[in-house]
Design an enzyme around this catalytic site. Structure first.
Site, mmCIF file in Angstrom:
data_model
loop_
_atom_site.group_PDB
_atom_site.id
_atom_site.type_symbol
_atom_site.label_atom_id
_atom_site.label_comp_id
_atom_site.label_asym_id
_atom_site.label_seq_id
_atom_site.Cartn_x
_atom_site.Cartn_y
_atom_site.Cartn_z
ATOM 1 N N LEU A 1 56.693 17.046 61.939
ATOM 2 C CA LEU A 1 58.010 16.602 62.348
ATOM 3 C C LEU A 1 58.786 17.811 62.153
ATOM 4 C CD1 LEU A 1 59.114 13.347 60.750
ATOM 5 C CD2 LEU A 1 59.089 13.882 63.307
ATOM 6 N N ASP A 2 59.625 18.355 63.412
ATOM 7 C CA ASP A 2 60.356 19.710 63.215
ATOM 8 C C ASP A 2 61.420 19.602 61.871
ATOM 9 O OD1 ASP A 2 62.995 19.030 64.179
ATOM 10 O OD2 ASP A 2 61.774 18.635 65.959
ATOM 11 N N LYS A 3 61.963 20.643 61.634
ATOM 12 C CA LYS A 3 62.904 20.740 60.401
ATOM 13 C C LYS A 3 64.135 19.836 60.660
ATOM 14 C CE LYS A 3 65.582 24.200 57.929
ATOM 15 N NZ LYS A 3 65.754 25.506 57.597
ATOM 16 N N ASP A 4 64.681 19.876 61.853
ATOM 17 C CA ASP A 4 65.920 19.052 62.104
ATOM 18 C C ASP A 4 65.489 17.539 62.140
ATOM 19 O OD1 ASP A 4 67.250 21.374 61.900
ATOM 20 O OD2 ASP A 4 66.945 21.778 64.091
#
Length: 267
Positions: free
Chosen positions: A118-121
């Site tokens: 999952l991307d950081k944001d």
């Protein structure tokens, strides 16, 4: 009928327990200490099995809880599969230079890693495990495993937006060498600024890029399901072991698709 028989066989194989092993060997193979030192620990009374003081020479099997003092000990050969709620701001990487990496954040006593990022944001469900075969099976794009998300965007969700997202969006990124049309997917409006989406692929920052291509910006993105495993009531930062039923279905689906060589035509 053949698929059903295959599924049942896979589930039975998964549930089979390994033969019991001597506790000193279990502690040694888990990397706690040598067998001789394990015997000394057991004799000292600080080793427990299922909450009871261990006895010299006893055997243990998968599923029993072994502790040395307060620390839970797990065999290196024992499979660990977790559902994790990754908070926004935590990075899916094993790079120790990243202070907010998911491994450091969890500080789990068993060496595990993620099956899909999952991307950081973004926030929500991660499957984390020490089973490399499971990770490989889940990550093979041709098997088109489902992942479901809830999304909030910066302006009203229209029927045109839903239709275009569902049909597939052309996304480009020269820096990432990305030029692709996304697979058709299931998209439903859930509110004035919100929608749900079910993907069967995992391109880099895919949902954000799809929205950007249509003139929208993602404000909140949360993954709520991977295959048969749901985020449920987990709160940010919380972890739980998968249930026996979840494990049966997860391993069964991965093995069936590997054995049958299933590849969706929409790939």
């Amino acid at each position: 009928m053949e698929c059903l028989q295959l599924s049942n066989r896979i589930k039975e194989e998964f549930l089979q327990k390994s033969e019991p092993v001597r506790l000193n060997k279990y502690l040694s193979e888990a990397g706690v200490c040598s067998r001789r030192e394990a015997d000394r620990l057991i004799e000292s009374g600080i080793v427990t099995v299922d909450g009871k003081t261990a006895a010299p020479g006893m055997k243990v099997e998968d599923g029993q809880e072994v502790r040395v003092g307060k620390k839970v000990v797990k065999s290196k050969t024992e499979k660990t599969v977790l559902a994790v709620y990754k908070p926004a701001g935590i990075v899916c990487t094993e790079d120790k230079r990243e202070k907010k990496n998911i491994i450091r954040f969890l500080n789990y006593p068993v060496r595990i890693t993620y099956a899909g990022r999952l991307d950081k944001d973004s926030e929500g469900l991660l499957i984390m495990t020490n089973d490399g075969d499971l990770i490989n099976g889940m990550m093979r794009a041709r098997y088109a495993h489902e992942k479901e998300y809830k999304v909030r965007v910066n302006k009203e969700v229209t029927s045109e937006f839903i239709e275009k997202m569902s049909r597939g969006v052309h996304i480009r990124d020269k820096e990432k060498n990305l030029d692709a049309v996304t697979r058709p997917c299931t998209v439903k409006k859930t509110g004035k600024y919100t929608f749900s989406i079910i993907l069967t692929q995992g391109l880099n920052r895919q949902i954000r890029r799809m929205c950007e291509a249509l003139g929208y910006k993602v404000d909140v993105l949360k993954r709520i399901r991977i295959m048969n495993v749901e985020l449920g009531d987990l709160k940010p930062g919380q972890v739980r072991e998968l249930t026996e039923q979840e494990l049966k279905e997860l391993y069964g689906t991965v093995k069936e698709r590997e054995n049958a060589g299933i590849s969706r035509t929409s790939e």
